[in-house]
Design an enzyme around this catalytic site. Structure first.
Site, short mmCIF file in Angstrom:
data_model
loop_
_atom_site.label_atom_id
_atom_site.label_comp_id
_atom_site.label_asym_id
_atom_site.label_seq_id
_atom_site.Cartn_x
_atom_site.Cartn_y
_atom_site.Cartn_z
N VAL A 104 0.86 -1.18 0.00
CA VAL A 104 0.00 0.00 0.00
C VAL A 104 0.90 1.23 0.00
O VAL A 104 1.88 1.29 0.75
CB VAL A 104 -0.92 0.03 1.23
N CYS A 105 0.59 2.19 -0.87
CA CYS A 105 1.31 3.46 -0.91
C CYS A 105 2.80 3.20 -1.13
O CYS A 105 3.19 2.42 -2.00
CB CYS A 105 1.02 4.23 0.38
N THR A 106 3.65 3.80 -0.32
CA THR A 106 5.09 3.67 -0.51
C THR A 106 5.65 2.35 0.01
O THR A 106 6.87 2.14 -0.01
CB THR A 106 5.85 4.83 0.16
N GLY A 107 4.77 1.46 0.44
CA GLY A 107 5.23 0.10 0.74
C GLY A 107 5.86 -0.55 -0.47
O GLY A 107 6.66 -1.49 -0.34
N THR A 124 2.58 3.38 -6.99
CA THR A 124 2.70 3.83 -5.61
C THR A 124 2.02 5.19 -5.53
O THR A 124 1.39 5.64 -6.49
CB THR A 124 4.18 3.90 -5.18
#
Length: 315
Positions: A104-107, A124
Site C-alpha cells: 500500500v502506498c510507498t510500501g 505507488t
C-alpha cells in the site's frame, strides 16, 4: 472454504491507515463470512511500533516466528522509504512464499528494495512515483492507476487505494456481492477498478487561480451534458484554452472527458437509468460514443462496468 491468513507487516514510521484500511476490509469479510480470513500483525522484534500520526500499534507476534501467509501486506509511510535492512531481507525471503504479496502506498519501495518488483509493472503514491522509478529503474512504474496487479504481486497508490485493493481481493475470494456489502458498510464509494486514475478530474487538474477559469471548471462539473466545446467555453473566459491549461495543467477537452466519464460512472453505479439515457445525460450523445470512452479509459464497456460495480440493490 479454507481460511486465508492475512499478515500485515508493522514498522516504525508506517502510515496507520495503510494498515487499518485493508484490515477493516478483511475484518468485515470475516464478519460476513466467518472463517474466511485470519488477520495477524507482526513487527521485526514483536515490539510495538509508532506510526507517522503518533499512534502506537501493538503487533500480535514477531516476523521471525510468523508463518508464511496467504496475503502479505506491506504498508507505506516514511519508514518504508528508508527501511530497516532487516525488514527488506525478511520481505525478500518471505514475499515470494506468500500467496499474494500486497503493498500500500510507498510500501512498494520495500518490495522494490527487496528486488521483488524487478521486471514488473507497479504503482505507488503519485508523489513518489518519480523517485521510485529513479531509484529502481528495473521496475516499470505506472503513476496513474489506483492499483496494479502483476502476477501474485499487487501494488496500490496512496492510503485509501489500499482499501480498493483489499476489496478487489475479497471479491476474488468471496464474490462481488460480498465485496460490495463490505464497501457499503465502510461507506466508501463502492470500489474503484484498478485502472481508474488516482485522482478525480477535479483533483487531477489544479484549481485555476483566476475566478473566470474557476467558474468554467465549476460550469463543466455542473453541466456535463451541455455543449462543452472549446469555443463555447471560451465565451466564458478570454484566452480560455491557453490560460486553462497553464493554470490547471490539463487541456479543456481532457478535463471535460474526465468529468463526463466520472458522472457516467456514478449514474451506472447508483441509478437504474438506461445506457442511452445516461449517454445523453452526460453529454456523450450516443451509447457508442460513451462505450468508446469507457473502453479507452477503463478497458470495459458501460454495460459490463455496471454489472461489475453496481450493488445488487440500489436505493
Amino acid at each position: 472454504m479454507a481460511q486465508r491468513t492475512v499478515l500485515a507487516v508493522l514498522f516504525d514510521g508506517l502510515q496507520s491507515l495503510d494498515v487499518t484500511g485493508p484490515v477493516e476490509v478483511f475484518a468485515g469479510a470475516e464478519l460476513l463470512r466467518p472463517g474466511a480470513y485470519r488477520i495477524r500483525t507482526a513487527s521485526l522484534d514483536g515490539a510495538p511500533v509508532r506510526t507517522t500520526s503518533g499512534l502506537t500499534l501493538v503487533p500480535d507476534e514477531s516476523l521471525t516466528t510468523a508463518p508464511d501467509p496467504d496475503i502479505l501486506l506491506v504498508p507505506g509511510g516514511t519508514g518504508s522509504l528508508r527501511p530497516d535492512p532487516r525488514l527488506v531481507a525478511w520481505v525478500r525471503e518471505h514475499g515470494p512464499r506468500a500467496g499474494r504479496l500486497v503493498s500500500v502506498c510507498t510500501g512498494a519501495a520495500v518490495l522494490a528494495g527487496a528486488g521483488l518488483l524487478d521486471g514488473r509493472r507497479a504503482t505507488t503514491h503519485w508523489a513518489y512515483c518519480e523517485r521510485l522509478a529513479r531509484e529502481h529503474p528495473a521496475v516499470e512504474i505506472d503513476p496513474d492507476p489506483v492499483y496494479v496487479r502483476d502476477g501474485h504481486i499487487a501494488t496500490s497508490a496512496g492510503v485509501t487505494a489500499g482499501i480498493d485493493l483489499a476489496l478487489a481481493l475479497v471479491e476474488e475470494d468471496l464474490g462481488r456481492d460480498a465485496a460490495l456489502t463490505i464497501a457499503r458498510h465502510l461507506v466508501v464509494f463502492l470500489r474503484r477498478p484498478g485502472n481508474q486514475a488516482q485522482f478525480s478530474a477535479q483533483l487531477a487538474a489544479q484549481t485555476a487561480h483566476r475566478e473566470p477559469l474557476r467558474d468554467v471548471q465549476r460550469w463543466i462539473t455542473d453541466h456535463p451534458d451541455a455543449d462543452l466545446c472549446v469555443d463555447t467555453l471560451a465565451a466564458r473566459a478570454r484566452h480560455f484554452a491557453r490560460a486553462f491549461r497553464a493554470e490547471t495543467g490539463m487541456t479543456p477537452g481532457r478535463y471535460v472527458d474526465r468529468v463526463r466519464l466520472e458522472h457516467a460512472r456514478r449514474l451506472l453505479e447508483d441509478t437504474a437509468g438506461g445506457i442511452e439515457e445516461i449517454a445523453r445525460a452526460t453529454g456523450y450523445g450516443t451509447p457508442e460514443a460513451m462505450r468508446r470512452a469507457f473502453v479507452r479509459t477503463l478497458g470495459t464497456p458501460p454495460a459490463e462496468y455496471r454489472r461489475r460495480f453496481r450493488p445488487a440493490t440500489t436505493p
